[in-house]
Write an enzyme that holds these catalytic residues in place. Structure first.
Site, PDB file in Angstrom:
ATOM      1  N   GLU A   5      45.244  70.589  33.844  1.00 24.90           N
ATOM      2  CA  GLU A   5      45.488  69.478  34.767  1.00 24.90           C
ATOM      3  C   GLU A   5      44.719  68.241  34.333  1.00 24.90           C
ATOM      4  OE1 GLU A   5      42.939  68.828  38.380  1.00 24.90           O
ATOM      5  OE2 GLU A   5      43.138  71.009  38.514  1.00 24.90           O
ATOM      6  N   GLY A  19      31.406  74.033  39.896  1.00 24.89           N
ATOM      7  CA  GLY A  19      30.193  74.742  39.494  1.00 24.89           C
ATOM      8  C   GLY A  19      30.418  76.060  38.785  1.00 24.89           C
ATOM      9  N   GLY A  59      35.753  72.471  35.395  1.00 30.01           N
ATOM     10  CA  GLY A  59      35.597  71.040  35.230  1.00 30.01           C
ATOM     11  C   GLY A  59      34.639  70.664  34.129  1.00 30.01           C
ATOM     12  N   SER A  60      33.493  70.092  34.490  1.00 31.99           N
ATOM     13  CA  SER A  60      32.603  69.490  33.506  1.00 31.99           C
ATOM     14  C   SER A  60      31.947  70.490  32.565  1.00 31.99           C
ATOM     15  CB  SER A  60      31.512  68.673  34.207  1.00 31.99           C
ATOM     16  OG  SER A  60      30.746  69.480  35.083  1.00 31.99           O
ATOM     17  N   ARG A  98      39.219  65.862  33.388  1.00 31.52           N
ATOM     18  CA  ARG A  98      38.935  64.619  34.096  1.00 31.52           C
ATOM     19  C   ARG A  98      38.343  63.586  33.137  1.00 31.52           C
ATOM     20  NH1 ARG A  98      38.745  64.048  39.342  1.00 31.52           N
ATOM     21  NH2 ARG A  98      38.341  66.279  39.652  1.00 31.52           N
ATOM     22  N   THR A 144      43.557  65.830  41.653  1.00 30.28           N
ATOM     23  CA  THR A 144      43.136  64.739  42.538  1.00 30.28           C
ATOM     24  C   THR A 144      44.347  63.942  43.018  1.00 30.28           C
ATOM     25  OG1 THR A 144      41.135  64.626  41.149  1.00 30.28           O
ATOM     26  CG2 THR A 144      41.327  63.010  42.896  1.00 30.28           C
ATOM     27  N   LYS A 151      42.998  76.640  46.308  1.00 30.34           N
ATOM     28  CA  LYS A 151      41.846  76.147  45.549  1.00 30.34           C
ATOM     29  C   LYS A 151      40.641  76.102  46.494  1.00 30.34           C
ATOM     30  CE  LYS A 151      40.212  71.757  43.583  1.00 30.34           C
ATOM     31  NZ  LYS A 151      40.620  70.377  43.233  1.00 30.34           N
TER      32      LYS A 151
END
Length: 225
Positions: free
Chosen positions: A54, A173, A193-194, A31, A83, A143
């Site tokens: 992705e 998370g 993710g992050s 992202r 998204t 998901k």
């Protein structure tokens, strides 16, 4: 004739996604990546062992990044968009060379559009009702989002009623050291993710984080101490 009461319809997963997921059940979420950097991060992930990447559509020029990663990686990699909120984006993802549609929700129009184009689809679901409707519409992967809210105990409850051949993929998370309880409960893989990628970080940092997740998965599976 024995039937599987846990499937609302015949389940035939996308072959390319299934093969990539078998090699590495970790989905990298880039992202905020830019087209100029996308290929380098894609290569760093692939070299670490990832096979599914992705680019969320709320990233800068996401279709250009998807195209850059697709061109940079071998054919056994699955590259797609995250998204994806509206079905009209599906065509653009395919034009960019994408193989996968990932969603935060389970809009049946998006799922069906993805399947009509021959793309794999991973809708976001937070309840059993959403999960079974998504499967009925043709979902390849469920998901489970957000994983922080659902927790491993929900994965265990879902696994009792969702057929074992359907991948459950918690997202949100997930870190290298908290995958074990989810796997024990019946999860099959994870979206990252992050903790894996933040906008502006170097490809070397992405590679380091990716290796940490690969090692964490091995530990969670009991393959490494």
């Amino acid at each position: 004739m024995q039937i599987d009461i846990n499937l609302p319809a015949p389940y035939t997963p996308h072959a390319g996604l299934a093969a990539a997921f078998e090699l590495c059940p970790l989905i990298a979420i880039l992202r905020g990546v830019t087209p100029a950097d996308a290929a380098d991060h894609g290569r760093a992930l692939y070299e670490a062992g990832f096979r599914i990447v992705e680019v969320p559509l709320n990233s800068p020029q996401p279709f250009d990044s998807i195209a850059a990663i697709r061109q940079a990686l071998p054919e056994d990699a699955i590259v797609g968009a995250g998204t994806v909120l509206h079905p009209h984006y599906v065509d653009e993802v395919k034009k960019a060379g994408g193989d996968l549609i990932v969603m935060p929700h389970s809009d049946g129009d998006v799922v069906r559009a993805a399947k009509a184009q021959g793309l794999a689809c991973a809708p976001g679901v937070a309840t059993p009702n959403e999960a079974f409707i998504a499967l009925k519409n043709g979902a390849d992967v469920l998901k489970m989002f957000p994983a922080e809210q659902l927790g491993a105990h929900v994965v265990k409850a879902w696994r009792a009623v969702i057929a074992k051949q359907v991948p459950l993929v918690p997202v949100g998370g997930i870190s290298p050291d908290n995958m074990g309880p989810f796997l024990t409960a019946g999860a099959n893989g994870f979206g990252l993710g992050s903790a894996l990628y933040k906008p502006g970080q170097s490809a070397a940092t992405t590679a380091s984080h990716a290796k940490a997740f690969i090692n964490g998965l091995a530990v969670a599976r009991g393959q490494k101490k």
